[in-house]
Design a protein around this motif. Structure first.
Motif, PDB file in Angstrom:
ATOM      1  N   VAL A   5       2.499   7.819   1.619  1.00 31.12           N
ATOM      2  CA  VAL A   5       2.527   6.474   1.757  1.00 31.12           C
ATOM      3  C   VAL A   5       1.114   6.234   2.617  1.00 31.12           C
ATOM      4  N   ALA A   6       0.281   5.320   2.236  1.00 30.40           N
ATOM      5  CA  ALA A   6      -1.218   5.048   2.365  1.00 30.40           C
ATOM      6  C   ALA A   6      -0.842   3.700   3.374  1.00 30.40           C
ATOM      7  N   ASP A  22       1.294  -0.972   4.097  1.00 28.23           N
ATOM      8  CA  ASP A  22       1.843   0.361   3.588  1.00 28.23           C
ATOM      9  C   ASP A  22       1.819   0.102   2.033  1.00 28.23           C
ATOM     10  N   TYR A  23       1.251   0.953   1.436  1.00 27.87           N
ATOM     11  CA  TYR A  23       1.235   1.125  -0.007  1.00 27.87           C
ATOM     12  C   TYR A  23       1.628   2.595  -0.568  1.00 27.87           C
ATOM     13  N   ILE A  58       1.258   8.829   5.444  1.00 26.72           N
ATOM     14  CA  ILE A  58       2.526   9.194   5.928  1.00 26.72           C
ATOM     15  C   ILE A  58       3.303  10.194   4.951  1.00 26.72           C
ATOM     16  N   GLU A  59       3.415  11.385   5.395  1.00 28.10           N
ATOM     17  CA  GLU A  59       3.966  12.097   4.246  1.00 28.10           C
ATOM     18  C   GLU A  59       5.636  12.106   4.651  1.00 28.10           C
ATOM     19  N   GLY A  60       6.310  12.525   3.485  1.00 30.15           N
ATOM     20  CA  GLY A  60       7.542  12.555   3.439  1.00 30.15           C
ATOM     21  C   GLY A  60       8.383  11.192   3.647  1.00 30.15           C
ATOM     22  N   ASP A  61       7.839  10.243   3.188  1.00 25.68           N
ATOM     23  CA  ASP A  61       8.577   8.777   3.288  1.00 25.68           C
ATOM     24  C   ASP A  61       9.947   8.965   2.349  1.00 25.68           C
ATOM     25  N   PRO A  66      10.785  -0.986  -0.951  1.00 27.42           N
ATOM     26  CA  PRO A  66      10.031  -1.426  -2.047  1.00 27.42           C
ATOM     27  C   PRO A  66       8.366  -1.459  -1.791  1.00 27.42           C
ATOM     28  N   LEU A  67       7.411  -0.689  -2.327  1.00 22.87           N
ATOM     29  CA  LEU A  67       6.219  -0.742  -1.940  1.00 22.87           C
ATOM     30  C   LEU A  67       5.358  -0.738  -3.194  1.00 22.87           C
TER      31      LEU A  67
END
Length: 657
Positions: A5-6, A22-23, A58-61, A66-67
């Motif tokens: 997630v960016a 968050d995207y 963000i790693e491992g979301d 819903p993004l």
């Protein structure tokens, strides 16, 4: 499945969007979506794609939220390092502003060709400072015992600059202050760390650059200023991103330069208004430098011929250390007054006139005046009422004696002017500008070369030949070898300005001009008495700043307290004040001044102690966001983009309603 997630900061002026969004990072962008790059993302509420910066990932979301996906990565170059975002966020929070507004000042517009050139060039070579340059820098810094150790220890310092001119190895004249600052920067570079020098304008920047040319290679110096073209500025910014130390020299935005491992940050003449950012959120370079030093470490040094009350307050608190020179030098200042038998209207007393005549036998003489032009203002010859245009009410000006006055606003000629008070038809000159002063002195010193230096006639340097240099404050050219005499005129008129800091400003103008004099040359301050004149004559500017602080403290005037302005529609301003009072009940009854009518709305001033700064700024920011959301909701369906009309600025320099 877990996903990346960016977290994106949108490049938007809307205060309600000043947060991270968050995207999801689609698979095709996984390789380029790195922290710091420019991206484009969809904004659902606006139904369009907007620019932004990828701040972190963000790693491992868990993938349950819903993004929306990132739309694209604009450039693979990470232009927003984590340290720059942290600085922008902290500066914006302190000023109740948006981080995006800070970044628009710090990061230039992208230039594709300049970016490709920088990527093709690769990492620049590590600069090398020669042993001779290190020795020269050490000799210059030795004038301040303990300075090198203090810089190595990362201290916050205040230095009184040497008030005399100097020469570079190539024979170019610069201020001794420039040699001092360049030496400190070169020494820091020799230790493998970067240095940043922020100065008010291009004149100061040119002096620093000339002083650095004797010590470091040209490639090690990165210029950041408004004179550069957009591609040149972007190229310079990309150079600061490299993991190689450099010396950044520029104007107020230089304090944000993301240079590698900054070991020294220096600010010259922090009282100059050019170091105060006019654009929202209006963070002064001094405040941004203090924040950066707390976040990143390194040494912070304030250098000037005078001491602002802002820096003196920090010295009194022990937050900044005053480091004196081993041998204190000062110009030879003379307080020139009208002698017995002389006309009280004499603009240049006989003592100053004689000093100028004697000095002209050896070199140039500087005459500082308050205003440019011939006759900045005209008044009625009979009643002394200001002469105003009959059409628009603007002030009348005259370019020369006997010339028909012209309105400074609408440009109409006032050949048939009549006074609105006494109906007289003649005018007289209320003050003399640089051009009229040059005319008068040119007649008094027949055969002497006269040079006018002001905004319309910029002159950067004059040679060592005899000349009368008539300059407005701040526009004084540098004289090779220094001026043989300095005459400071219009001092009493300067002090009459309606400004809380006018005493500080006058002392700074006069001190900077006095520092252009050759060693031992006389500096005549004409027709001024009182604390400011005594501070200049004794060269005790820090003592004057301490006295100013003592006088302002009981009146709760800045910088003894912080001041914020709240401007906009009356309802919005009153709601913001109520919100701040509810959030910060410690504010006293005299904290708010106003609101009073201002332009299309009202304006109020909010005074608060430094210890309440974080809570007040948060409350003001929340009020701005709430007002913007209400305005957008009210305008929905009637206007595609509602404009926020509530404006807040924290740390205004004075109480100007």
């Amino acid at each position: 499945m877990p996903r990346r997630v960016a977290r994106v900061l949108l490049d938007s002026p809307l205060p309600q969007l000043d947060r991270l969004f968050d995207y999801a990072i689609p698979e095709e962008l996984a390789g380029d979506a790195r922290p710091g790059v420019r991206v484009r993302v969809p904004l659902r509420t606006a139904g369009r794609v907007v620019d932004g910066y990828l701040v972190e990932t963000i790693e491992g979301d868990d993938g349950e939220r819903p993004l929306s996906d990132l739309d694209s990565v604009v450039s693979p170059v990470p232009v927003l390092p984590a340290s720059l975002y942290a600085l922008a966020r902290a500066a914006a929070d302190r000023a109740a502003g948006s981080a995006g507004d800070i970044l628009r000042l710090a990061i230039p517009k992208r230039m594709v060709r300049a970016e490709k050139t920088a990527l093709a060039a690769g990492t620049p070579a590590t600069p090398i400072v020669s042993a001779a340059a290190r020795a020269a820098a050490g000799a210059a810094l030795a004038a301040f015992p303990g300075l090198e150790r203090a810089i190595d220890a990362g201290e916050r310092l205040a230095l009184e600059a040497p008030p005399h001119p100097a020469q570079t190895a190539s024979g170019r004249g610069v201020g001794a202050w420039a040699v001092l600052m360049a030496s400190a920067a070169a020494r820091t570079l020799a230790q493998g760390r970067s240095a940043i020098i922020a100065v008010p304008d291009h004149r100061d920047q040119d002096q620093i650059t000339l002083a650095l040319a004797d010590l470091v290679a040209e490639e090690a110096v990165v210029a950041v200023d408004a004179r550069q073209s957009t591609p040149a500025r972007y190229s310079a910014f990309l150079r600061t991103l490299a993991d190689v130390p450099c010396i950044v020299v520029g104007n107020r935005s230089a304090v944000y330069a993301p240079a590698h491992d900054v070991g020294l940050l220096m600010i010259w003449d922090d009282g100059d208004p050019l170091l105060s950012e006019p654009l929202t959120p209006g963070v002064h370079a001094r405040d941004a430098a203090l924040i950066r030093r707390e976040l990143e470490g390194g040494s912070l040094v304030f250098v000037g011929h005078t001491r602002t009350t802002d820096v003196e307050r920090l010295v009194a608190l022990g937050w900044v250390r005053d480091l004196p020179a081993a041998r204190r030098a000062s110009p030879r200042v003379v307080l020139s007054a009208v002698r017995e038998g002389e006309s009280r209207s004499a603009r240049v007393p006989s003592s100053a006139f004689t000093a100028a005549r004697t000095a002209l036998e050896h070199g140039p003489v500087l005459v500082q005046v308050a205003r440019p032009g011939y006759a900045p203002t005209l008044v009625c010859a009979r009643c002394r009422h200001p002469a105003r245009c009959a059409h628009c009410g603007g002030p009348l000006h005259a370019r020369a004696h006997g010339v028909v006055p012209v309105c400074g606003w609408c440009g109409r000629r006032a050949g048939d002017w009549a006074c609105s008070e006494c109906e007289a038809t003649s005018v007289r000159m209320a003050s003399s500008g640089s051009e009229r002063t040059a005319d008068e002195l040119g007649r008094a010193f027949a055969g002497v070369r006269v040079v006018v230096a002001d905004g319309e006639h910029p002159v950067l340097r004059v040679d060592s030949r005899p000349a009368l240099v008539v300059a407005t404050r701040g526009a004084e050219p540098i004289a090779e070898g220094g001026y043989r005499a300095v005459i400071l005129l219009d001092g009493e008129r300067m002090l009459q300005a309606e400004d809380l800091r006018i005493g500080e400003s006058c002392l700074r103008w006069w001190s900077n001009a006095a520092a252009l004099a050759a060693p031992g040359a006389p500096v005549h301050l004409v027709g001024v008495e009182g604390p400011v004149a005594r501070a200049l004559a004794t060269w005790t500017q820090p003592a004057y700043a301490r006295a100013e602080l003592a006088e302002r403290a009981p009146l709760r005037m800045p910088p003894t307290v912080r001041v914020a302005t709240i401007e906009g529609p009356r309802r919005g301003v009153e709601e913001a004040i109520a919100s701040v009072r509810e959030t910060v009940p410690e504010l006293d009854d005299l904290a708010v001044l106003g609101p009073l009518p201002r332009d299309e709305g009202v304006r109020a001033l909010l005074r608060f102690d430094y210890g309440l700064g974080t809570r007040v700024a948060d409350a003001l920011r929340a009020a701005v966001i709430a007002h913007a959301l209400r305005a957008r909701k009210a305008a929905k369906g009637r206007h595609p983009a509602a404009r926020n009309t509530l404006r807040v600025r924290v740390d205004v320099p004075d109480l100007d309603l």
